[in-house]
Design an enzyme around this catalytic site. Structure first.
Site, PDB file in Angstrom:
ATOM      1  N   GLY A  29     -33.777  -4.805 -36.003  1.00  0.00           N
ATOM      2  CA  GLY A  29     -34.016  -5.492 -34.736  1.00  0.00           C
ATOM      3  C   GLY A  29     -33.242  -4.845 -33.614  1.00  0.00           C
ATOM      4  CG  ASN A  30     -34.407  -4.824 -29.951  1.00  0.00           C
ATOM      5  OD1 ASN A  30     -34.286  -5.709 -29.119  1.00  0.00           O
ATOM      6  ND2 ASN A  30     -35.593  -4.460 -30.433  1.00  0.00           N
TER       7      ASN A  30
END
Ligand code: CTP
Ligand code: CA
Length: 220
Positions: A29-30
């Site tokens: 993810g980020n």
């Protein structure tokens, strides 16, 4: 510009991060919070637009009655949801931080710790903005976002062309108080024939600047 300036217009917006599963308990993810995308959705809704918001996992909620949220997790799910609403959209805004790569395979069971190294093979995700750019209909107006750490303007301008966008909003990470995890942002809007720089300000005000500029371009 009056309050109902976008009445009759449909805005399709992507927001937030995507999460690409490695196994049942882990993902790639980020740090995107979705704040910019949700602020834009709110702003368009307040001005009378019908907003289709396709959002990756965030803690945010849309409040305005004109906003319909489709919650998604992965880039593939985001793309599928965007395709469903694309034809009806007058304005497309790609504010999501889509993961560029996903694990080639998602393990069915939790990966157990073993050995000193672990390699996860990744494959490229669909580029949602570019795909929609290719099937853009006459009259559709599209806006992308770019977050660059170097050669900002050149890289952003390249994305404008590659993804067939009308406008790209460049976020500067080099300014204190801008970008991920902040409530403020400093943007430069890049178009074919213009570059417009804005001051550091709250994301809600940044959203208004962007919406105002889009209105100008649609009526200029
Ligand atoms: N975007 C998208 N789908 C992707 C990747 C990006 O729709 N798979 C959109 C983003 O929402 C943004 C724009 O494309 O509006 C630019 O995203 P960015 O990550 O800056 O560009 P990339 O083309 O992924 O290039 P890179 O990450 O290598 O800079
Ligand atoms: Ca990217």
């Amino acid at each position: 510009m009056n309050q109902e300036s976008f009445k009759g217009k449909t805005v399709l917006l992507t927001a937030g991060p995507t999460q690409e599963p490695i196994d049942p308990v882990r993902f790639i993810g980020n740090h995107s919070t979705g704040k910019m995308g949700y602020a834009l959705a709110e702003c368009f809704a307040q001005r009378g637009a019908t907003v289709q918001l396709v959002a990756g996992p965030t803690n945010l909620h849309a409040h305005h009655a004109n906003i319909t949220v489709t919650n998604v997790t992965t880039a593939d799910e985001m793309y599928a949801a965007v395709l469903e609403h694309a034809d009806a959209a007058d304005i497309l805004i790609f504010a999501a931080a889509v993961a560029d790569y996903k694990p080639k395979v998602t393990a069915e069971k939790k990966i157990k710790k073993s050995g000193n190294e672990l390699t996860i093979e990744l494959v490229k995700n669909v580029d949602i903005a570019a795909a929609l750019g290719q099937r853009k209909k006459p009259g559709q107006f599209s806006v992308g976002f770019a977050l660059e750490t170097h050669n900002e303007n050149t890289n952003a301008r390249e994305k404008l062309h590659k993804k067939n966008l009308d406008m790209i909003v460049l976020n500067s990470l080099n300014d204190a108080g801008a970008g991920f995890r902040h409530d403020t942002n400093k943007i430069t809007v890049i178009e074919q024939e213009a570059t417009t720089a804005f001051e550091l300000k709250p994301k809600s005000e940044v959203a208004q600047d962007i919406v105002n500029l889009i209105w100008d371009r649609l009526h200029g």
